[in-house]
Design a protein around this motif. Structure first.
Motif, short mmCIF file in Angstrom:
data_model
loop_
_atom_site.label_atom_id
_atom_site.label_comp_id
_atom_site.label_asym_id
_atom_site.label_seq_id
_atom_site.Cartn_x
_atom_site.Cartn_y
_atom_site.Cartn_z
N ALA A 83 11.29 8.25 29.78
CA ALA A 83 11.37 8.31 28.32
C ALA A 83 12.53 9.14 27.82
N ASP A 84 12.76 10.30 28.43
CA ASP A 84 13.82 11.17 27.94
C ASP A 84 14.88 11.43 28.99
N ARG A 85 15.25 10.38 29.72
CA ARG A 85 16.37 10.44 30.64
C ARG A 85 17.46 9.51 30.14
N GLN A 86 18.69 9.85 30.42
CA GLN A 86 19.83 9.02 30.06
C GLN A 86 20.69 8.81 31.30
N PRO A 87 21.31 7.62 31.46
CA PRO A 87 22.19 7.41 32.60
C PRO A 87 23.43 8.29 32.54
N GLU A 88 23.84 8.67 31.34
CA GLU A 88 24.91 9.66 31.20
C GLU A 88 24.38 10.79 30.33
N PHE A 89 24.65 12.01 30.74
CA PHE A 89 24.12 13.17 30.06
C PHE A 89 25.15 14.29 30.15
N THR A 90 24.90 15.37 29.44
CA THR A 90 25.88 16.46 29.35
C THR A 90 25.31 17.74 29.93
N GLN A 91 26.10 18.40 30.78
CA GLN A 91 25.72 19.66 31.38
C GLN A 91 26.64 20.78 30.89
N ILE A 92 26.06 21.95 30.72
CA ILE A 92 26.84 23.19 30.65
C ILE A 92 26.91 23.68 32.09
N CYS A 109 16.65 21.59 17.88
CA CYS A 109 16.58 20.67 16.74
C CYS A 109 15.15 20.22 16.45
N ASP A 110 14.20 20.64 17.30
CA ASP A 110 12.81 20.19 17.19
C ASP A 110 12.78 18.65 17.13
N ALA A 111 13.55 18.03 18.03
CA ALA A 111 13.69 16.57 18.03
C ALA A 111 12.64 15.95 18.94
N PRO A 112 12.06 14.83 18.55
CA PRO A 112 11.03 14.19 19.38
C PRO A 112 11.59 13.48 20.60
N SER A 113 12.88 13.17 20.59
CA SER A 113 13.49 12.41 21.68
C SER A 113 14.88 12.94 21.98
N ILE A 114 15.26 12.85 23.24
CA ILE A 114 16.61 13.27 23.62
C ILE A 114 17.66 12.40 22.94
N ARG A 115 17.29 11.18 22.58
CA ARG A 115 18.25 10.28 21.93
C ARG A 115 18.62 10.75 20.53
N ASP A 116 17.79 11.61 19.93
CA ASP A 116 18.08 12.10 18.59
C ASP A 116 19.11 13.22 18.57
N VAL A 117 19.52 13.71 19.73
CA VAL A 117 20.52 14.78 19.77
C VAL A 117 21.81 14.33 20.45
N ILE A 118 21.92 13.04 20.74
CA ILE A 118 23.11 12.44 21.33
C ILE A 118 23.69 11.46 20.32
N ALA A 119 24.99 11.51 20.10
CA ALA A 119 25.58 10.68 19.06
C ALA A 119 25.35 9.19 19.34
N PHE A 120 25.67 8.75 20.55
CA PHE A 120 25.55 7.33 20.88
C PHE A 120 24.78 7.19 22.20
N PRO A 121 23.45 7.28 22.13
CA PRO A 121 22.64 7.24 23.36
C PRO A 121 22.38 5.82 23.83
N LYS A 122 21.91 5.74 25.07
CA LYS A 122 21.41 4.48 25.62
C LYS A 122 19.91 4.38 25.36
N THR A 123 19.38 3.17 25.48
CA THR A 123 17.94 2.98 25.36
C THR A 123 17.26 3.42 26.65
N GLN A 124 15.92 3.32 26.66
CA GLN A 124 15.17 3.63 27.89
C GLN A 124 15.52 2.66 29.01
N ARG A 125 16.09 1.52 28.67
CA ARG A 125 16.50 0.54 29.68
C ARG A 125 17.95 0.75 30.11
N GLY A 126 18.59 1.80 29.59
CA GLY A 126 19.97 2.10 29.98
C GLY A 126 21.00 1.22 29.32
N THR A 127 20.66 0.60 28.19
CA THR A 127 21.60 -0.28 27.51
C THR A 127 22.10 0.37 26.22
N CYS A 128 23.29 -0.04 25.80
CA CYS A 128 23.84 0.37 24.51
C CYS A 128 23.71 -0.80 23.56
#
Length: 603
Positions: A234-243, A552-571
């Motif tokens: 649910a809250d994984r992305q094929p591309e993500f950002t690390q510090i 951000c008290d966001a319900p989904s990781i997709r709400d804090v990424i400008a252009f996220p992928k879906t749960q199926r890894g598609t744009c």
């Protein structure tokens, strides 16, 4: 007909005008958030990323502008000249930063017209996420997502400032690199110039940041994109950002101490919260014993207790049998739950733990007179009851829950039940940030499918010095110099002290079943680098997107990424991944084939 900006220059954003600007002539620009006709007056609420300002068009003051305003619709892009004025008494909007003023328009230019949006911009109407992602540029106009993007910027700016002040260099590492499939699957990139060979997109900059330590960079960081071709959750992305960062000549305490100060700086700057330092520390063994998980939520109690010894010889054969087979029996005391949970709710909890492997859930309700009410009570003798009472300290009104199984199942089921009960019973405090470090992880674990040991974190983690000698005869007893940062029950970062000598790295490879030839083939460049004098070093990586979900008290990781992928890894915006022109495939010396079918060159 649209107009140009020739001769016009924006003087203010739409979130900064106040009573101090009263009487000033201003030029503002933005999107029409809402248009309202009130008799002879036309009101436009204009919006940009900074806020909202009300613009008023008077027919007798600026008739041409008033006529144009009648033709404007929602999401048109406009520029307005006018004078800042105090709103008439009684019409102020206390919910707006600009709610005491309005701009009385004298001129307006329509810079671009707009189709009617496919969903309302001004409010969240519960529109489906797929539609929002397909039209993400419209979704991003909403104030909530604008705030999230601004918060993301503030976090990264704070991190950069903090690390710069502590001597770190921002160094970019390659995006096209070699495949080292020791973790998740790599994303592969075919090479046109080397037919049949592939690059891989990095799952992390791990090896390169270690090489930077060998190179004498001393302190490195990067806010970096990483890629993993794994089955998505649910809250994984094929591309993500690390510090991502690394430090030379450090111990675990050096890394964790500096990083918790960095987290404190972020929370102070972004959330206005002072975190209490130092963060609590738990060993892996302690976390598993008390919470059943290596990512414990420490905002509430409900700690687990092992009652295996107390019930090993009891008359309750289910418990006694599990212990005899090498399993464990653990319990959790839901304080006061006897007054909250009905018998049906208690019975339904057995279904809750079933998906986590538990084959049953035993329970004991403590009656007001102290009696134990339970289907299993009659099977528990005095010794078993005394042992359970010592471990769980039951009082009238409590309910004790038990799972009996192999340690992994028992811990997983009870850790999930613990969190579920805390939410059901209202035990999770709001607006509390419970950070903790979990340390001393096992270096290795057994992979039943692969029939070999695998690294719990990654194969470059340094064992504790006193455990190195056990790599050959007792590899599962070897502890790692590893540390995870956990926030409210979610791992937000993980790191370790790295192996910096060739002999220890080879020993770990052998424990992983990686022979010398395979090690030289996959990691020869690293082994060679270590042989040239690598300093002791360690580091950590934080999931930026996960941190932002909290801030951000966001319900989904997709709400804090400008252009996220879906749960199926598609744009859905760009319709990626997509097919490519056959000529491109020929250039790459590739052919494709339908699932289950034969292919042809370039097809």
């Amino acid at each position: 007909m649209t107009e140009s900006l020739d001769g016009w220059k924006r003087t203010h954003t739409l979130g900064e005008l106040r009573l101090d600007h009263q009487g000033q002539e201003v030029t503002v620009m933005g999107w029409v958030h809402r248009r309202r006709d009130h008799g002879g007056l036309v009101f436009l609420d204009l919006r940009d990323r900074e806020g909202l300002t009300q613009v008023v068009f008077y027919p007798d003051v600026a008739p041409r502008a008033h006529e144009k305003a009648h033709q404007v619709r929602g999401e048109f892009v406009v520029a307005v000249r006018g004078t800042v004025a105090r709103r008439p008494e009684g019409t102020e909007n206390p919910d707006l930063a600009t709610g005491e003023i309005e701009v009385r328009a004298t001129e307006v230019r329509v810079l671009n017209r707009a189709r009617t949006p496919v969903f309302p911009i001004e409010r969240d109407t519960g529109v489906g996420e797929d539609l929002r992602l397909k039209y993400r540029y419209l979704d991003l106009r909403r104030a909530e997502l604008q705030r999230n993007l601004r918060t993301r910027h503030r976090v990264t700016a704070t991190v950069r400032r903090f690390l710069d002040e502590h001597g770190f260099l921002d160094v970019e590492t390659p995006v096209l690199t070699r495949s080292t499939p020791e973790g998740a699957r790599d994303f592969l990139v075919p090479s046109r110039l080397s037919p049949g060979a592939f690059y891989a997109l990095p799952q992390s900059p791990q090896l390169f940041k270690q090489l930077l330590m060998v190179a004498g960079v001393d302190r490195y960081y990067q806010i970096v994109k990483c890629f993993r071709d794994e089955d998505l959750r649910a809250d994984r992305q094929p591309e993500f950002t690390q510090i991502d960062l690394e430090m030379s000549f450090v111990s675990p305490d050096d890394v964790t101490g500096l990083m918790e100060r960095m987290m404190a700086a972020v929370w102070r700057e972004v959330a206005g919260v002072e975190l209490e330092l130092p963060f609590p520390r738990l060993t892996f063994a302690d976390a598993m014993a008390r919470y059943g998980t290596d990512a414990p939520d420490t905002r509430f109690g409900l700690e687990l207790a092992d009652v295996s010894g107390a019930v090993a010889g009891s008359g309750f054969k289910v418990f006694a049998g599990v212990v005899a087979r090498g399993g464990v029996v653990k319990g959790v005391n839901a304080k006061g739950a006897g007054n909250e949970l009905s018998r049906k709710e208690i019975d339904d909890l057995a279904g809750f733990v079933a998906p986590f492997g538990a084959r049953g859930l035993a329970w004991i309700r403590i009656q007001p007179d102290g009696a134990w009410q339970s289907p299993i009570a009659k099977f528990l003798g005095d010794d078993a009851r005394a042992g359970i009472a010592r471990a769980l300290e039951p009082e009238p009104g409590d309910i004790l829950f038990f799972v009996a199984d192999q340690a992994g199942v028992t811990n997983l089921a009870l850790s999930k039940l613990r969190t579920h009960l805390a939410e059901r019973l209202g035990l999770v405090p709001e607006n509390r940030w419970a950070f903790c470090w979990v340390t001393d992880f096992p270096l290795l674990e057994w992979d039943e499918d692969a029939k070999r040991h695998v690294a719990l974190h990654h194969p470059f983690t340094n064992p504790r010095p006193e455990d190195v000698a056990r790599l050959e005869d007792a590899p599962l007893d070897v502890r790692a110099q590893a540390y995870d940062l956990v926030l409210n029950g979610t791992e937000v970062g993980g790191g370790s002290i790295r192996i910096h000598t060739e002999d220890v790295q080879q020993a770990v490879f052998r424990a992983l079943g990686i022979g010398e030839d395979e090690a030289r083939d996959k990691f020869g460049f690293l082994l060679e680098a270590l042989s040239f004098g690598a300093p002791p070093h360690g580091g950590i990586a934080f999931g930026l997107d996960r941190l932002l979900m909290f801030l951000c008290d966001a319900p989904s990781i997709r709400d804090v990424i400008a252009f996220p992928k879906t749960q199926r890894g598609t744009c859905l915006l760009t319709d990626a991944p997509s097919t490519v022109d056959p000529a491109q495939l020929r250039d790459l010396h590739l052919r494709t084939r339908p699932a289950g079918g034969a292919g042809s060159p370039g097809s």
